[in-house]
Each structure stands twice: as C-alpha cells, then as structure tokens.
Design an enzyme around this catalytic site. Structure first.
Site, PDB file in Angstrom:
ATOM      1  N   LYS A  12      -3.127 -43.959 -24.988  1.00 51.34           N
ATOM      2  CA  LYS A  12      -2.754 -43.199 -26.190  1.00 51.34           C
ATOM      3  C   LYS A  12      -1.236 -43.074 -26.298  1.00 51.34           C
ATOM      4  O   LYS A  12      -0.665 -43.242 -27.367  1.00 51.34           O
ATOM      5  CB  LYS A  12      -3.364 -41.799 -26.149  1.00 51.34           C
ATOM      6  CG  LYS A  12      -4.814 -41.729 -26.498  1.00 51.34           C
ATOM      7  CD  LYS A  12      -5.249 -40.273 -26.556  1.00 51.34           C
ATOM      8  CE  LYS A  12      -6.725 -40.159 -26.826  1.00 51.34           C
ATOM      9  NZ  LYS A  12      -7.154 -38.757 -26.925  1.00 51.34           N
ATOM     10  N   ASP A  66      -7.813 -35.751 -31.309  1.00 46.02           N
ATOM     11  CA  ASP A  66      -9.172 -36.018 -30.865  1.00 46.02           C
ATOM     12  C   ASP A  66      -9.704 -37.123 -31.756  1.00 46.02           C
ATOM     13  O   ASP A  66      -9.398 -37.179 -32.956  1.00 46.02           O
ATOM     14  CB  ASP A  66     -10.062 -34.770 -30.948  1.00 46.02           C
ATOM     15  CG  ASP A  66     -11.295 -34.887 -30.068  1.00 46.02           C
ATOM     16  OD1 ASP A  66     -11.284 -35.699 -29.111  1.00 46.02           O
ATOM     17  OD2 ASP A  66     -12.281 -34.180 -30.326  1.00 46.02           O
TER      18      ASP A  66
END
Length: 188
Positions: A12, A66
């Site tokens: 990420k 998320d």
C-alpha cells in the site's frame, strides 16, 4: 507537506508514494512513531474502518484506508471482510483459494473493488473513495500486486492487476482513483 498513513503494509505504501510523488512526503505509521498502535477494524463498512484507523494518530495530515472486493454472485462478499475472508489466521493465498472455491461454477463473474480513504486534517475528518469494476478470473494469473490482484481483471482490460505494471494498475485501480480524489481534496 507530510502525510502519515495508518499502515505498515509495504504494498500500500509503495502505491501511495508513487501516486503522490513530488507532492507530499509519505510516512508509514511506524515511521511517524505510531508503530505500537493497532486499531481494531470492527466497523460495518469500509468508511467506518478507515476512520477507525486514523482516530488515534496525530499529524498535519493523517490518512487511513480500507478496501473491499465486492462480488455480485456472492451477494457482495467478501466486501468489508476481504482481508480476513478465510478467517483471522488467513492470508492472501487462503483468501484467494476461498474465493475461487465459492465462485466455482458461477457464470456471473462481475465484481468491483472499492477503496475508502479517511482523511484527518486539522480538526476535520472526511472520506474519499475510488471504485474499479471488473470480473473474477477462473484461476490466479500474474505475479505482481497483492491480495486478490491475481484474480481480478478490471473492466476494459484482459490482464489481471497482478499481470499489470504498477503504472498500468495505478492508472485504473480503486486505490488509484481514491488517492487521486484525496490529492485533489488537498488542493495542492
């Protein structure tokens, strides 16, 4: 400008750094001194979980995200439970195996990824999102990416995310869309 990202997930962080390169300096939560904080993601939505991740952190700008994979033939599963689809002790490979088992024999392969980024800037908290429609493959393809990337072909493409270069994926991915919306919201 420093951005603290409420994650230590190197995949990420790499995607985020590539997308905001030259505009902001990105710090993982550990690099910012918050490595011991592990918020429990017990929200009922991606939005709730993204906000849970940023609440205990302080900084000029703090973001948390998320992401979920929503599969039409599975009534939206794995959805908000994508990261722990195969159970709390699961991992990417087990999650992919479970998804392929549940998709066996299904002709409707439509799915979409959704990323929600919660942003804390000063006293304000807001969210931005990105969605990428596509379909689930019959088997894993490609060595790149992470999570469900080897099983997901974005709409309009023949390759899975795991078969794409980072630049190709970032141009069309849910996280790419959400991060571009985030950077736009900063008015840099």
């Amino acid at each position: 400008m420093n951005i603290i990202v409420s994650t230590d997930n190197q995949h990420k962080l790499k995607e985020i750094r590539e997308l905001v390169e030259g505009k902001c300096h990105v710090l993982s939560k550990t690099e910012a001194g918050y490595g011991a904080i592990h918020p429990i993601e017990d929200g009922d939505s991606l939005e709730e979980n993204a906000v849970i991740k940023i609440k205990p952190l302080e900084g000029e700008i703090v973001i948390g995200d998320d992401t979920g994979l929503f599969v039409h033939a599975l009534d939206g599963r794995p959805g908000v439970y994508s990261a722990r689809y195969a159970g709390e002790d699961g991992n990417d490979e087990k999650n992919r195996e479970k998804l392929l088992r549940e998709m066996k024999g299904k002709t409707d392969r439509r799915a979409y990824f959704k990323t929600v980024i919660a942003v804390k800037r000063g006293g304000d908290i807001y969210t931005v999102e990105g969605i990428c429609p596509g379909k689930i493959t019959e088997s894993a393809r490609g060595d790149g990416g992470f999570g469900y990337d080897p099983l997901f072909i974005p709409e309009g493409y023949e390759k899975t995310f795991a078969e794409m270069t980072d630049q190709e994926k970032n141009a069309v991915s849910h996280r790419g869309h959400a991060l571009r919306a985030f950077v736009e919201s900063l008015e840099l």
